[in-house]
Design a protein around this motif. Structure first.
Motif, PDB file in Angstrom:
ATOM      1  N   ALA A  40       0.815  -1.221   0.000  1.00 23.87           N
ATOM      2  CA  ALA A  40       0.000   0.000   0.000  1.00 23.87           C
ATOM      3  C   ALA A  40       0.847   1.268   0.000  1.00 23.87           C
ATOM      4  O   ALA A  40       0.356   2.341  -0.326  1.00 23.87           O
ATOM      5  CB  ALA A  40      -0.919  -0.004   1.215  1.00 23.87           C
ATOM      6  N   ASN A  41       2.121   1.165   0.345  1.00 27.30           N
ATOM      7  CA  ASN A  41       2.968   2.350   0.427  1.00 27.30           C
ATOM      8  C   ASN A  41       3.799   2.584  -0.825  1.00 27.30           C
ATOM      9  O   ASN A  41       4.765   3.340  -0.785  1.00 27.30           O
ATOM     10  CB  ASN A  41       3.885   2.260   1.653  1.00 27.30           C
ATOM     11  CG  ASN A  41       3.121   2.452   2.942  1.00 27.30           C
ATOM     12  OD1 ASN A  41       2.172   3.226   3.002  1.00 27.30           O
ATOM     13  ND2 ASN A  41       3.518   1.739   3.965  1.00 27.30           N
ATOM     14  N   VAL A  42       3.463   1.948  -1.917  1.00 21.49           N
ATOM     15  CA  VAL A  42       4.227   2.110  -3.156  1.00 21.49           C
ATOM     16  C   VAL A  42       4.293   3.583  -3.552  1.00 21.49           C
ATOM     17  O   VAL A  42       5.350   4.090  -3.911  1.00 21.49           O
ATOM     18  CB  VAL A  42       3.619   1.254  -4.290  1.00 21.49           C
ATOM     19  CG1 VAL A  42       4.222   1.620  -5.631  1.00 21.49           C
ATOM     20  CG2 VAL A  42       3.831  -0.211  -4.006  1.00 21.49           C
ATOM     21  N   ASP A  43       3.178   4.276  -3.467  1.00 19.90           N
ATOM     22  CA  ASP A  43       3.169   5.694  -3.823  1.00 19.90           C
ATOM     23  C   ASP A  43       4.064   6.498  -2.902  1.00 19.90           C
ATOM     24  O   ASP A  43       4.772   7.407  -3.339  1.00 19.90           O
ATOM     25  CB  ASP A  43       1.741   6.259  -3.766  1.00 19.90           C
ATOM     26  CG  ASP A  43       0.850   5.668  -4.841  1.00 19.90           C
ATOM     27  OD1 ASP A  43       1.384   5.270  -5.896  1.00 19.90           O
ATOM     28  OD2 ASP A  43      -0.365   5.600  -4.624  1.00 19.90           O
ATOM     29  N   VAL A  44       4.056   6.171  -1.625  1.00 16.27           N
ATOM     30  CA  VAL A  44       4.910   6.874  -0.661  1.00 16.27           C
ATOM     31  C   VAL A  44       6.375   6.675  -1.026  1.00 16.27           C
ATOM     32  O   VAL A  44       7.157   7.625  -1.042  1.00 16.27           O
ATOM     33  CB  VAL A  44       4.634   6.390   0.781  1.00 16.27           C
ATOM     34  CG1 VAL A  44       5.666   6.939   1.754  1.00 16.27           C
ATOM     35  CG2 VAL A  44       3.233   6.785   1.217  1.00 16.27           C
ATOM     36  N   TYR A  45       6.764   5.441  -1.328  1.00 17.11           N
ATOM     37  CA  TYR A  45       8.150   5.166  -1.689  1.00 17.11           C
ATOM     38  C   TYR A  45       8.545   5.863  -2.991  1.00 17.11           C
ATOM     39  O   TYR A  45       9.657   6.367  -3.121  1.00 17.11           O
ATOM     40  CB  TYR A  45       8.403   3.660  -1.800  1.00 17.11           C
ATOM     41  CG  TYR A  45       8.212   2.921  -0.498  1.00 17.11           C
ATOM     42  CD1 TYR A  45       8.792   3.373   0.687  1.00 17.11           C
ATOM     43  CD2 TYR A  45       7.441   1.779  -0.431  1.00 17.11           C
ATOM     44  CE1 TYR A  45       8.616   2.709   1.878  1.00 17.11           C
ATOM     45  CE2 TYR A  45       7.253   1.103   0.764  1.00 17.11           C
ATOM     46  CZ  TYR A  45       7.846   1.565   1.912  1.00 17.11           C
ATOM     47  OH  TYR A  45       7.668   0.900   3.095  1.00 17.11           O
ATOM     48  N   ALA A  46       7.650   5.888  -3.946  1.00 19.58           N
ATOM     49  CA  ALA A  46       7.935   6.552  -5.219  1.00 19.58           C
ATOM     50  C   ALA A  46       8.128   8.048  -5.020  1.00 19.58           C
ATOM     51  O   ALA A  46       9.043   8.651  -5.583  1.00 19.58           O
ATOM     52  CB  ALA A  46       6.812   6.289  -6.223  1.00 19.58           C
TER      53      ALA A  46
END
Length: 103
Positions: free
Chosen positions: A62-68
C-alpha cells in the motif's frame, strides 16, 4: 504546516510499476554487469538481479506511492508515511493532541 498542502505539492516522478522495470533495466546495463562479464561471473550477477527483483516485488504494498514520492524527491519514506497516516486518521490524531494538552 498543513499536511494536505504538503502532499499536494509533491508527486511521484513516475509510475511505480515502470520505476521497478526501469530499475532492473538500469542494473542490467550497469558497469557492474560489464565487470561481471569481464570476470566470467554472470551467474552470480544474474542471481543478484533476481534477488533484487524479488525485493522489489515484495515491497509492492500500500505504500508504493509513498516510496515513489520519497525516491523522486530525495526523502526518506518515514516522514511521508507519517503524513499519510495523519491524513487517514485525522480524528485519532486530534484526540491524542487533546489528551496530551490536558495533561
Amino acid at each position: 504546516m498543513d499536511v494536505r498542502y504538503f502532499v499536494s505539492r509533491i508527486q511521484a516522478a513516475e509510475d511505480p510499476e515502470q520505476a521497478a522495470a526501469k530499475a532492473l533495466t538500469l542494473v542490467r546495463r550497469s558497469f557492474s554487469k560489464y565487470l561481471a562479464e569481464r570476470q566470467n561471473a554472470m551467474q552470480a550477477f544474474e542471481e543478484k538481479v533476481t534477488a533484487l527483483q524479488a525485493v522489489i516485488a515484495e515491497g509492492a504494498d500500500a505504500n508504493v506511492d509513498v516510496y515513489a514520492i520519497a525516491a523522486s524527491h530525495g526523502l526518506t519514506a518515514e516522514p511521508l508515511t507519517a503524513v499519510r497516516a495523519r491524513m487517514e486518521e485525522p480524528n485519532k490524531v486530534g484526540r491524542q493532541r487533546l489528551r496530551s494538552s490536558r495533561n
